[in-house]
Design an enzyme around this catalytic site. Sequence first.
Site, mmCIF file in Angstrom:
data_model
loop_
_atom_site.group_PDB
_atom_site.id
_atom_site.type_symbol
_atom_site.label_atom_id
_atom_site.label_comp_id
_atom_site.label_asym_id
_atom_site.label_seq_id
_atom_site.Cartn_x
_atom_site.Cartn_y
_atom_site.Cartn_z
ATOM 1 N N HIS A 1 6.738 39.714 49.152
ATOM 2 C CA HIS A 1 8.136 40.150 48.994
ATOM 3 C C HIS A 1 8.643 39.983 47.552
ATOM 4 O O HIS A 1 9.244 40.891 46.988
ATOM 5 C CB HIS A 1 9.057 39.360 49.936
ATOM 6 C CG HIS A 1 8.623 39.393 51.374
ATOM 7 N ND1 HIS A 1 8.018 40.489 51.946
ATOM 8 C CD2 HIS A 1 8.714 38.469 52.371
ATOM 9 C CE1 HIS A 1 7.760 40.225 53.223
ATOM 10 N NE2 HIS A 1 8.158 39.015 53.499
ATOM 11 N N ASP B 1 5.349 46.007 53.794
ATOM 12 C CA ASP B 1 6.061 44.813 53.346
ATOM 13 C C ASP B 1 7.505 45.096 53.732
ATOM 14 O O ASP B 1 8.135 45.999 53.163
ATOM 15 C CB ASP B 1 5.939 44.643 51.828
ATOM 16 C CG ASP B 1 6.644 43.390 51.354
ATOM 17 O OD1 ASP B 1 7.797 43.164 51.761
ATOM 18 O OD2 ASP B 1 6.056 42.626 50.563
ATOM 19 N N HIS B 2 8.037 44.355 54.707
ATOM 20 C CA HIS B 2 9.324 44.793 55.265
ATOM 21 C C HIS B 2 10.467 44.712 54.255
ATOM 22 O O HIS B 2 11.497 45.337 54.438
ATOM 23 C CB HIS B 2 9.647 44.065 56.583
ATOM 24 C CG HIS B 2 10.177 42.681 56.405
ATOM 25 N ND1 HIS B 2 9.382 41.601 56.167
ATOM 26 C CD2 HIS B 2 11.434 42.186 56.433
ATOM 27 C CE1 HIS B 2 10.121 40.510 56.049
ATOM 28 N NE2 HIS B 2 11.382 40.844 56.213
HETATM 29 C C1 BG6 Z 1 8.438 37.005 56.513
HETATM 30 C C2 BG6 Z 1 7.962 35.592 56.376
HETATM 31 O O1 BG6 Z 1 7.565 37.876 55.860
HETATM 32 O O2 BG6 Z 1 9.724 37.124 55.933
HETATM 33 C C3 BG6 Z 1 8.949 34.628 57.022
HETATM 34 O O3 BG6 Z 1 6.700 35.466 56.998
HETATM 35 C C4 BG6 Z 1 10.339 34.849 56.468
HETATM 36 O O4 BG6 Z 1 8.563 33.281 56.797
HETATM 37 C C5 BG6 Z 1 10.717 36.316 56.551
HETATM 38 O O5 BG6 Z 1 11.240 34.071 57.234
HETATM 39 C C6 BG6 Z 1 12.028 36.586 55.835
HETATM 40 O O6 BG6 Z 1 12.420 37.889 56.094
HETATM 41 P P1 BG6 Z 1 13.942 38.291 56.008
HETATM 42 O O7 BG6 Z 1 13.944 39.763 56.260
HETATM 43 O O8 BG6 Z 1 14.668 37.507 57.051
HETATM 44 O O9 BG6 Z 1 14.400 37.929 54.634
#
Ligand code: BG6
Length: 494
Positions: free
Chosen positions: A245, A182-183
């Site tokens: 997230h 989960d990034h």
């Molecule tokens: C991704 C979603 O996991 O996270 C996207 O699939 C979203 O829809 C993105 O835009 C948001 O990531 P960050 O790091 O830009 O907040």
Amino acid sequence: MDLISNPQRHAPPVTFVIFGASGDLTSRKILPALANLARAGSIGKDFSLIGIARSELDDQGFRELIEKAVGSPCPEFEEIISRAQYVTGEYTHPDTFVALREALEKASGVSMGNVTYYLATIPEMFGEVASELNRAGLTKPEGDNFIRLVIEKPFGRDLQGAQVLDDTLHKAFSESQLFRIDHYMGKENVQNLLALRFANAIFEPIWNRRFVDSVQITVAESLGVEHRGGFYESEGALRDIVQNHVMQVLALTLMEPPSRIEADSIRDEKVKLLHAVEIMEPDQVGDRVVRGQYLGGIIEGKQVPAYRQEPGVSPNSTTETFVAMKLNVDNWRWANVPIYVRTGKRLPARVTEVAMQFQRVPHLSFSSKLSRDLRPDMLILRIQPDEGVSLNFGVKVPGPEFKLQSVSMDFSYSDVFPEPPADAYERLILDALIGDATLFIRSDEVRQAWRIVEPIQKSWADNGEPLSTYDSGTWGPVEASRLVQVDGRSWHLS
Ligand code: BG6
């Protein structure tokens, strides 16, 4: 291996195999992250790269693709690129895995038989690839070697789908071989939640129902669905952001202190917390959850289209691009403290934050006239952008009257640490190579998060997908403001 036991953070010898090597994620995130790791000296001459995809490419074509994705020259990565191999094939065809075995054998002199697979394919292929790898005998490490599988969300589309995927994965790999990304867990200030809470004596004593009035978690994006309309249509904000997230940030914010900063201690506490989140009854969903979709509007001075006008989106779409909800956590620490979460696309700004609102003093000795501008004390953890922490509290306004006003004391990462934080993928890929699972999602976490989300999905499906709308560039449907207003509160950002 944990966050603190490998301070040099250098990957061991390994072959990194990317499934979906010609795709968007590989070029946008994975290859640039690998190049940065080479630049930093975290991967070196004992690192090998294999790409697999259906697109017809040869080794040379793949090497050119890598160079293009990396962009600027990276001398430290050149040797790795020059040895990179490419396998063309269907993920469901045994021949592909015969070719992969040959490529692995060729690379193993350098990488000593250690392998990390990365699934950057469409989600429908996750289970297929794992099963084929298993059938080809490519999932069981020998001796002290390791074989790992890194896998991206979505982990299923619902609780049952997640369970089916897990069963398939577990037939091929043990849980300790699986690294679910989960990034958000790779973001500096998400990890800083651990430091803030558990390395300071001042916050933890007030981090509970005796002092905290409510908690807000906001994941706001100003972008729309961009070119991902087709994918997003069947996804929606609940699956795309809340199930993963938001739940990760919520768990780290509210969990009990882990006994050690290491993978299973932290993940045990996250699971316990998610397990304590009250599951909504179908008849509570209408009052506690707001579902919205963006109309056209103006963002940063530019006119932007409605969701239904985006490419790949049905003109009658009922997919939600915004969700706000009120959750309760049924445990001693958080009983009766509302946890408000919201996420949406095409909101006025890109900002992710946790805002913890504290209770008012039991008796305010100042007249209501003098304290009119006094807001509740608040601790705000800014996850992005402008990573930092702010503490809002009241002070006396200079002058003859005893007038009160709220002010903010700010810490910004960039003021103290000029080096910009590493991209989340860089951090997480290195952790997976090292074998540090602390920031990865365990299978029981995935299940607990679906458990919370599932009754909401079900209630929406049963009630014909109720949908509010909001103009792009606003903070979501009016119903989202009402959700907190009925409790006498307001969103920190509105
Ligand atoms: C991704 C979603 O996991 O996270 C996207 O699939 C979203 O829809 C993105 O835009 C948001 O990531 P960050 O790091 O830009 O907040």
